[in-house]
Motif scaffolding. Structure first.
Motif, PDB file in Angstrom:
ATOM      1  N   LYS A 126      -5.146   6.783   5.119  1.00  0.00           N
ATOM      2  CA  LYS A 126      -4.744   5.532   4.487  1.00  0.00           C
ATOM      3  C   LYS A 126      -5.661   4.405   4.937  1.00  0.00           C
ATOM      4  O   LYS A 126      -5.636   3.996   6.102  1.00  0.00           O
ATOM      5  CB  LYS A 126      -3.290   5.218   4.854  1.00  0.00           C
ATOM      6  CG  LYS A 126      -2.746   4.001   4.115  1.00  0.00           C
ATOM      7  CD  LYS A 126      -1.308   3.716   4.522  1.00  0.00           C
ATOM      8  CE  LYS A 126      -0.857   2.379   3.975  1.00  0.00           C
ATOM      9  NZ  LYS A 126       0.269   1.841   4.739  1.00  0.00           N
ATOM     10  N   ALA A 170      -5.649   1.398   3.241  1.00  0.00           N
ATOM     11  CA  ALA A 170      -5.128   0.537   2.180  1.00  0.00           C
ATOM     12  C   ALA A 170      -4.397  -0.693   2.691  1.00  0.00           C
ATOM     13  O   ALA A 170      -4.118  -1.611   1.930  1.00  0.00           O
ATOM     14  CB  ALA A 170      -4.181   1.336   1.291  1.00  0.00           C
ATOM     15  N   SER A 171      -4.043  -0.746   3.973  1.00  0.00           N
ATOM     16  CA  SER A 171      -3.193  -1.854   4.428  1.00  0.00           C
ATOM     17  C   SER A 171      -3.820  -2.638   5.578  1.00  0.00           C
ATOM     18  O   SER A 171      -3.145  -3.430   6.229  1.00  0.00           O
ATOM     19  CB  SER A 171      -1.808  -1.333   4.839  1.00  0.00           C
ATOM     20  OG  SER A 171      -1.151  -0.796   3.707  1.00  0.00           O
ATOM     21  N   LYS A 181       0.760   1.097  12.446  1.00  0.00           N
ATOM     22  CA  LYS A 181       0.946   1.282  11.002  1.00  0.00           C
ATOM     23  C   LYS A 181       2.099   0.429  10.485  1.00  0.00           C
ATOM     24  O   LYS A 181       3.120   0.283  11.157  1.00  0.00           O
ATOM     25  CB  LYS A 181       1.271   2.750  10.706  1.00  0.00           C
ATOM     26  CG  LYS A 181       0.094   3.683  10.903  1.00  0.00           C
ATOM     27  CD  LYS A 181       0.462   5.076  10.420  1.00  0.00           C
ATOM     28  CE  LYS A 181       0.443   6.070  11.570  1.00  0.00           C
ATOM     29  NZ  LYS A 181       0.968   7.383  11.251  1.00  0.00           N
ATOM     30  N   LEU A 183      -6.914   8.894  -4.529  1.00  0.00           N
ATOM     31  CA  LEU A 183      -5.522   9.147  -4.140  1.00  0.00           C
ATOM     32  C   LEU A 183      -5.174  10.629  -4.273  1.00  0.00           C
ATOM     33  O   LEU A 183      -4.553  11.221  -3.378  1.00  0.00           O
ATOM     34  CB  LEU A 183      -4.590   8.312  -5.035  1.00  0.00           C
ATOM     35  CG  LEU A 183      -3.112   8.263  -4.635  1.00  0.00           C
ATOM     36  CD1 LEU A 183      -2.934   7.533  -3.319  1.00  0.00           C
ATOM     37  CD2 LEU A 183      -2.274   7.581  -5.720  1.00  0.00           C
ATOM     38  N   GLY A 234       0.846  -1.198   0.000  1.00  0.00           N
ATOM     39  CA  GLY A 234       0.000   0.000   0.000  1.00  0.00           C
ATOM     40  C   GLY A 234       0.880   1.246   0.000  1.00  0.00           C
ATOM     41  O   GLY A 234       1.928   1.266   0.645  1.00  0.00           O
ATOM     42  N   LYS A 235       0.472   2.263  -0.736  1.00  0.00           N
ATOM     43  CA  LYS A 235       1.298   3.482  -0.823  1.00  0.00           C
ATOM     44  C   LYS A 235       1.415   4.145   0.539  1.00  0.00           C
ATOM     45  O   LYS A 235       0.419   4.348   1.223  1.00  0.00           O
ATOM     46  CB  LYS A 235       0.648   4.463  -1.805  1.00  0.00           C
ATOM     47  CG  LYS A 235       0.827   4.082  -3.264  1.00  0.00           C
ATOM     48  CD  LYS A 235       0.376   5.220  -4.175  1.00  0.00           C
ATOM     49  CE  LYS A 235       0.077   4.725  -5.572  1.00  0.00           C
ATOM     50  NZ  LYS A 235       1.233   4.104  -6.252  1.00  0.00           N
ATOM     51  N   ARG A 245      -7.129   0.407  -1.868  1.00  0.00           N
ATOM     52  CA  ARG A 245      -6.465  -0.544  -2.743  1.00  0.00           C
ATOM     53  C   ARG A 245      -7.331  -0.878  -3.955  1.00  0.00           C
ATOM     54  O   ARG A 245      -8.462  -1.328  -3.795  1.00  0.00           O
ATOM     55  CB  ARG A 245      -6.148  -1.823  -1.948  1.00  0.00           C
ATOM     56  CG  ARG A 245      -5.099  -2.724  -2.568  1.00  0.00           C
ATOM     57  CD  ARG A 245      -3.726  -2.069  -2.636  1.00  0.00           C
ATOM     58  NE  ARG A 245      -2.965  -2.300  -1.434  1.00  0.00           N
ATOM     59  CZ  ARG A 245      -2.118  -3.331  -1.265  1.00  0.00           C
ATOM     60  NH1 ARG A 245      -1.866  -4.148  -2.263  1.00  0.00           N
ATOM     61  NH2 ARG A 245      -1.499  -3.494  -0.119  1.00  0.00           N
ATOM     62  N   VAL A 292      -4.030  13.294   4.833  1.00  0.00           N
ATOM     63  CA  VAL A 292      -4.043  12.039   4.085  1.00  0.00           C
ATOM     64  C   VAL A 292      -4.638  10.932   4.968  1.00  0.00           C
ATOM     65  O   VAL A 292      -4.295  10.825   6.142  1.00  0.00           O
ATOM     66  CB  VAL A 292      -2.612  11.641   3.648  1.00  0.00           C
ATOM     67  CG1 VAL A 292      -2.639  10.317   2.881  1.00  0.00           C
ATOM     68  CG2 VAL A 292      -1.977  12.732   2.797  1.00  0.00           C
ATOM     69  N   ILE A 320      -6.097   6.969   0.443  1.00  0.00           N
ATOM     70  CA  ILE A 320      -5.408   5.809  -0.118  1.00  0.00           C
ATOM     71  C   ILE A 320      -6.223   4.549   0.150  1.00  0.00           C
ATOM     72  O   ILE A 320      -6.468   4.194   1.311  1.00  0.00           O
ATOM     73  CB  ILE A 320      -4.003   5.626   0.498  1.00  0.00           C
ATOM     74  CG1 ILE A 320      -3.291   6.983   0.668  1.00  0.00           C
ATOM     75  CG2 ILE A 320      -3.158   4.686  -0.356  1.00  0.00           C
ATOM     76  CD1 ILE A 320      -1.963   6.896   1.385  1.00  0.00           C
ATOM     77  N   ILE A 367       1.830   7.131   3.299  1.00  0.00           N
ATOM     78  CA  ILE A 367       1.309   8.500   3.386  1.00  0.00           C
ATOM     79  C   ILE A 367       2.336   9.516   2.877  1.00  0.00           C
ATOM     80  O   ILE A 367       1.993  10.454   2.154  1.00  0.00           O
ATOM     81  CB  ILE A 367       0.883   8.801   4.853  1.00  0.00           C
ATOM     82  CG1 ILE A 367      -0.394   8.005   5.172  1.00  0.00           C
ATOM     83  CG2 ILE A 367       0.663  10.291   5.081  1.00  0.00           C
ATOM     84  CD1 ILE A 367      -0.854   8.069   6.609  1.00  0.00           C
TER      85      ILE A 367
END
Lengths: 367, 367
Positions: A35, A37-38, B62, A325, A16-17, A332, A33, A330, A19
């Motif tokens: 996130k 995504a993870s 994280k 994004l 995952g990208k 997936r 931001v 963020i 931050i």
């Protein structure tokens, strides 16, 4: 320079990208931001864990306890097994790596669902093994049975519940399938999100002790990265019979877990109240996602985890993910898995509200 | 259950005994146990590193930054190379693992000194490769040359300075040897203790940049576990040309370094003053060991590291180590390496004084 030929076919895992990257690329302040995504636990690290880390930070010049005595004892006690039933890895990822490398070579075959955790395939390819996948994206045990009989694989992966889709097999059907599997096939039950599934529906719960006593060829994997909120610490474990554990140990490098990670995991196990509270909040927030999808007529996969997969018909998931994004959200995109879908971690109330708002904006723009 | 056959020949690495074990076995209070067995930096962790760990402990839910952007930039800047020349591992150990698994299989051969870091052999055996060793315990490049020509190995290991013996090749002789090596042979220069050697004698210093520019088939390994005092955090690195780095990356699992370890390493690199001060103290204390050996007529290997190897004639090293252990002094017996010798980490003034006192006692008893 020549390297082993199998490496040519090994893809790189796409994480995952972070931050920081969104901040660098789109000039959005880190605090703006989000996130999702993870599949991290959005409720932060248990305060007891934080305190423990702070207390022992001064001792980092010393090597970790390579016997991992205390963490193994704690896990053995939690699962009512013995220390020699346990191997600890840098995430349950590393147990996958040990198991696949211990069992596979270029003559081997491994069997998995079409859409499941990407590292199964990557580690298998490192050994040159052949990858067999079901036609269905989600776990379909009828297809597993058929492919098992046809190919007689060395390893079968069952991700229960499944990442990145969120569906979950019942314990009863898993056991029924395992009855038909030869004792020389290693069955990996990946329970990375099991705490969530077991909380939502007791029929999904697989006990490592019962599993390995019933099926000596099975290994159960657990992690501290999800419900236990220690993604940054990289601790996972495998529970299996000593014969399997001993062979995995042959591939374990000394000191594979840092001192702070060992201590954090031990402390996290003591704070089950924190974990249960996080899981409870997770499923309350999940209801908001389900309502949002129903209200907007989006298909979703009922999830037994801390994420949800939303499938699109009238939009292209890759475009949706990209536009989110650019707004600092963020998530997936699952295009790489052959699905027109996105996977979204269930965040906190505020994070989720922001997600719904931004997704509305993005879809309006893409109409 | 069947596993890959090569695993049968893989021995387990024996780590230095942890203090807790001595406490459990001999009933000695932890504060009275001294461990001079794992070549840790005895001057503790840099206070700047401790503060950094404490500050970010709350973020452990994280995942780590898998790109390792900041640490790679810091190392690239230190060594005047590019980020794509660097791979980061869970100790330099893990870089060894990547390199050996990327290059070797059961048809491969690897070449090393008779007495050197035990993990070279263990990782090589995981791939089924054949191990070729020099007759001499210490690095002898004449023997290396002869064996290189005879066997044409896939990998050559040079441990500079050498663990567990402490001797160190000159840069000039290393370069001269590398001139004669084919460009398809990977040469691993293990610089785990290089900071010590370079401080003691500038002729020992190998610059990773110059090395890889001169020899595209070489990789330089460094670690944060020794002079940088982060043994508990498990961070090491490899510096090589991008072609080599890319192939090693194929075997790197995602998130192989924890968030706290990345941050600690970045911070440790900023505090070179602490590192230099520790190395300076190390060699002042080393003089006491040399004097002790000379006064007692013990042979020792002049050391370019933070440990010293003492060879016995009239005593059995295994007995000496055991009797020291019973008194709460943990050092390393080298019987397993085929030597009647002990390896002792250079500790603090107090630790070393205690070591001399206890060794005197033990030798008196064994006379």
């Amino acid at each position: 320079m020549k390297f082993n030929k199998v490496l040519k076919n090994v893809p790189l895992y796409e994480a995952g990208k972070p931050i920081e990257l969104v901040t660098r690329e789109y000039g959005i302040s880190p605090k703006d931001v989000v996130k999702l995504a993870s599949n991290e636990n959005p409720y932060g690290t248990s305060p007891k864990v934080v305190k423990k880390i702070q207390d022992i930070a001064k001792d980092m010049f010393k090597y970790p306890d390579d016997s991992m005595y205390e963490l193994k004892e704690a896990l053995a006690s939690k699962y009512e097994v013995e220390s020699n039933n346990i191997v600890i890895g840098s995430g349950s990822d590393q147990i996958l790596e040990f198991a696949i490398h211990a069992k596979c070579n270029k003559k081997s075959k491994v069997l998995m669902a079409k859409t499941t955790f990407a590292m199964y395939e990557i580690y298998a390819k490192q050994t040159g093994a052949e990858i067999i996948k079901t036609k269905s994206s989600q776990h379909n045990l009828k297809e597993f049975k058929k492919l098992y009989k046809k190919h007689n694989p060395d390893i079968i992966f069952l991700c229960i519940p499944n990442n990145p889709l969120g569906e979950c097999l019942d314990k009863v059907e898993v056991y029924e399938f395992l009855e038909s599997v030869d004792k020389d096939t290693l069955v990996i039950i990946d329970g990375a999100y099991m705490e969530y599934a077991a909380y939502k529906d007791i029929n999904k719960k697989i006990s490592p002790k019962d599993l390995i006593n019933t099926f000596p060829n099975a290994i159960y994997l657990g992690t501290f990265s999800k419900a236990y909120a220690l993604g940054g610490m990289r601790v996972g474990y495998g529970v299996a019979n000593p014969e399997i554990i001993q062979n995995l140990y042959k591939l374990r490098a000394p000191f594979n877990i840092t001192t702070l990670s060992l201590a954090a995991a031990i402390e996290a196990l003591k704070d089950e109240e924190f974990v249960n509270d996080c899981i409870d909040k997770n499923f309350k927030q999940m209801k908001r996602f389900e309502k949002y999808c129903n209200d907007n007529n989006f298909e979703y996969i009922p999830s037994y985890t801390n994420f949800i997969t939303i499938l699109f018909k009238n939009f292209i998931s890759k475009q949706v993910a990209q536009k989110l994004l650019e707004r600092g959200m963020i998530i997936r995109d699952l295009t790489g898995y052959g699905l027109n879908a996105i996977r979204v971690t269930i965040g906190t109330t505020t994070q989720n509200t922001k997600f719904f708002k931004l997704l509305n904006e993005v879809l309006e723009e893409l109409k």
